[in-house]
Design an enzyme around this catalytic site. Sequence first.
Site, PDB file in Angstrom:
ATOM      1  N   ARG A  20       0.801  -1.232   0.000  1.00 46.34           N
ATOM      2  CA  ARG A  20       0.000   0.000   0.000  1.00 46.34           C
ATOM      3  C   ARG A  20       0.833   1.282   0.000  1.00 46.34           C
ATOM      4  NH1 ARG A  20      -3.822  -0.994   4.909  1.00 46.34           N
ATOM      5  NH2 ARG A  20      -2.300  -2.612   5.372  1.00 46.34           N
ATOM      6  N   GLU A 163      -6.413 -13.704  15.026  1.00 45.89           N
ATOM      7  CA  GLU A 163      -6.378 -12.684  13.976  1.00 45.89           C
ATOM      8  C   GLU A 163      -7.793 -12.323  13.542  1.00 45.89           C
ATOM      9  OE1 GLU A 163      -3.399 -11.143  12.827  1.00 45.89           O
ATOM     10  OE2 GLU A 163      -3.017 -12.118  14.731  1.00 45.89           O
TER      11      GLU A 163
HETATM   12  C1  UD1 Z   1       0.343  -8.604  13.080  1.00 46.09           C
HETATM   13  C2  UD1 Z   1      -0.195  -9.601  14.100  1.00 46.09           C
HETATM   14  C3  UD1 Z   1      -1.454  -9.024  14.738  1.00 46.09           C
HETATM   15  C4  UD1 Z   1      -1.153  -7.680  15.368  1.00 46.09           C
HETATM   16  C5  UD1 Z   1      -0.520  -6.732  14.355  1.00 46.09           C
HETATM   17  C6  UD1 Z   1      -0.035  -5.498  15.040  1.00 46.09           C
HETATM   18  C7  UD1 Z   1       0.432 -11.769  13.183  1.00 46.09           C
HETATM   19  C8  UD1 Z   1      -0.047 -12.996  12.539  1.00 46.09           C
HETATM   20  N1  UD1 Z   1      -0.486 -10.856  13.446  1.00 46.09           N
HETATM   21  O1  UD1 Z   1      -0.624  -8.505  12.067  1.00 46.09           O
HETATM   22  O2  UD1 Z   1      -1.945  -9.911  15.729  1.00 46.09           O
HETATM   23  O3  UD1 Z   1      -2.347  -7.114  15.898  1.00 46.09           O
HETATM   24  O4  UD1 Z   1       0.611  -7.353  13.719  1.00 46.09           O
HETATM   25  O5  UD1 Z   1       0.418  -4.563  14.110  1.00 46.09           O
HETATM   26  O6  UD1 Z   1       1.600 -11.656  13.470  1.00 46.09           O
HETATM   27  N2  UD1 Z   1       6.635  -9.793   8.190  1.00 46.09           N
HETATM   28  C9  UD1 Z   1       7.788 -10.470   7.860  1.00 46.09           C
HETATM   29  N3  UD1 Z   1       7.684 -11.683   7.237  1.00 46.09           N
HETATM   30  C10 UD1 Z   1       6.498 -12.237   6.939  1.00 46.09           C
HETATM   31  C11 UD1 Z   1       5.325 -11.546   7.273  1.00 46.09           C
HETATM   32  C12 UD1 Z   1       5.426 -10.321   7.904  1.00 46.09           C
HETATM   33  O7  UD1 Z   1       8.885  -9.993   8.121  1.00 46.09           O
HETATM   34  O8  UD1 Z   1       6.504 -13.334   6.381  1.00 46.09           O
HETATM   35  C13 UD1 Z   1       6.745  -8.490   8.872  1.00 46.09           C
HETATM   36  C14 UD1 Z   1       6.090  -7.372   8.102  1.00 46.09           C
HETATM   37  O9  UD1 Z   1       7.037  -6.734   7.255  1.00 46.09           O
HETATM   38  C15 UD1 Z   1       5.653  -6.437   9.228  1.00 46.09           C
HETATM   39  C16 UD1 Z   1       5.393  -7.382  10.397  1.00 46.09           C
HETATM   40  O10 UD1 Z   1       6.050  -8.579  10.095  1.00 46.09           O
HETATM   41  O11 UD1 Z   1       6.691  -5.553   9.607  1.00 46.09           O
HETATM   42  C17 UD1 Z   1       3.912  -7.629  10.652  1.00 46.09           C
HETATM   43  O12 UD1 Z   1       3.367  -8.308   9.551  1.00 46.09           O
HETATM   44  P1  UD1 Z   1       1.934  -7.964   8.990  1.00 46.09           P
HETATM   45  O13 UD1 Z   1       1.649  -8.849   7.848  1.00 46.09           O
HETATM   46  O14 UD1 Z   1       1.802  -6.505   8.781  1.00 46.09           O
HETATM   47  O15 UD1 Z   1       1.019  -8.426  10.218  1.00 46.09           O
HETATM   48  P2  UD1 Z   1      -0.378  -7.826  10.610  1.00 46.09           P
HETATM   49  O16 UD1 Z   1      -1.389  -8.353   9.700  1.00 46.09           O
HETATM   50  O17 UD1 Z   1      -0.284  -6.371  10.777  1.00 46.09           O
END
Ligand code: UD1
Length: 430
Positions: A20, A163
């Site tokens: 986004r 989630e």
């Molecule tokens: C996550 C949490 C959610 C919480 C929220 C808070 C999980 C499953 N959920 O959701 O409970 O309320 O954060 O902001 O964790 N990332 C990686 N590798 C991956 C996936 C993600 O490094 O394979 C990093 C992303 O770059 C980001 C962070 O992890 O910085 C969070 O990932 P994102 O997909 O944004 O999780 P949310 O859906 O926000």
Amino acid sequence: MDTNKKNAKAVILAAGKGTRMKSDKSKVLHEIFNKPLLAYVIDAVRNSNIIDFSYIIVGHQAEAVSEFCQKFYPQITQTRLQTPQLGTGHAVSFVVDDLKEFDGEVVILCGDTPLIKAQTIENLVKTHREKNSALTVMSAIFDNPTNYGRIIRDENGLKAIVEEKDATEEEKKVKEINAGIYCVNWKEISPAFSELTNNNAQGEYYITDMVKWAVNKGLKVDSYVLENNNEIFGINSKLHLAEATQILNEETIKKHLENGIQIVDPKSTWISPETEIGADTIILPNVYITGKNKIGKNCKIGPFSHLRGDVEVEDFVKIGNFVELKKSKIKSHTNVCHLSYVGDSEIGSGCNIGAGTITANYNPITKVKSKTVIKDGANTGSNSVIVAPVIMGENANLAAGSILTKDLEANSLGITRTALRVIKNWVKSK
Ligand code: UD1
Ligand code: CA
């Protein structure tokens, strides 16, 4: 247990795509006040005084993010590449090998929450230690919890994080959310990262499932409730980036106002969080200050001044309208009142920098930046150009409209002006 140990580790998740943002640049390298989001998180971790090393999980734009960490944080960070990105739990599994022998706490956070404070990280770890927990989840109470993971509790305490996409209608009503920051006893919790499954709505390995995992193992799981929800403001878009900048600016301005700095119009004033300002300094409207700076007491800055970082200004200095300062030191009682550019310079005390003075510090052919030194009591006339590298001695004067290309001795006048010709009755002759 020693609650002050300083050898905890951090894992900062920064592999996600950040679709986004609609940008070719990695989300975590987008900047607020000229500083990347990731740098805010690394600095907060470092300043917590409890964590001595961070692993940064990179994926999208991995090369650029790794280069940034290597350049600015070589001693305290290392990056680990996660490809493909199969979820937040999968991301953490990339440090399991590195920390095989480690017996302490690991704090897990996200690279896109730049407003997190060092004090909050410290409080999270201290609470974790005091309560002797194996896992502490940072939570927050949100009026609108949509899109966040919900904290599910029963009479025995914290039970799971669910989630949004997996939650039942009943669970969606819960206002306590998962902030996405955790403190874990690594020895006890790390086995979870090889046992998580991706049996959920998004088909991802969720870090949040470690809660259920730990509860099942009979480990102590607790939460640390955040006081200021702004701290976990996550950046997913350029709109969020603007909002976070505003939040940070408001906090910074409030702090300065409380410290005795007069800020005439907080709404049009932008001050980076790494700018120190002394009491009784007045900041007039439309001032933009970015980077790291130190401004003394009783100064007057603005209106319409731009400080670009690495600027040090002593007491009783005036920086006026349409003045740009970069990487410069200005001693006390000096005025730079109008329309000037001062870069890579050292200006003494009691100087007057005339309107429109320019320090020509940059050679666009060689790309070299050179330094200007103006000693105590020296003055520059209006519209003068100082071609660096050059030194103006004590009490030296440069005449209006002059171009200085070599050092000027103390007490002397430099003048490159062509003599004025007066043509009498010129108008009538036309
Ligand atoms: C996550 C949490 C959610 C919480 C929220 C808070 C999980 C499953 N959920 O959701 O409970 O309320 O954060 O902001 O964790 N990332 C990686 N590798 C991956 C996936 C993600 O490094 O394979 C990093 C992303 O770059 C980001 C962070 O992890 O910085 C969070 O990932 P994102 O997909 O944004 O999780 P949310 O859906 O926000
Ligand atoms: Ca997120």
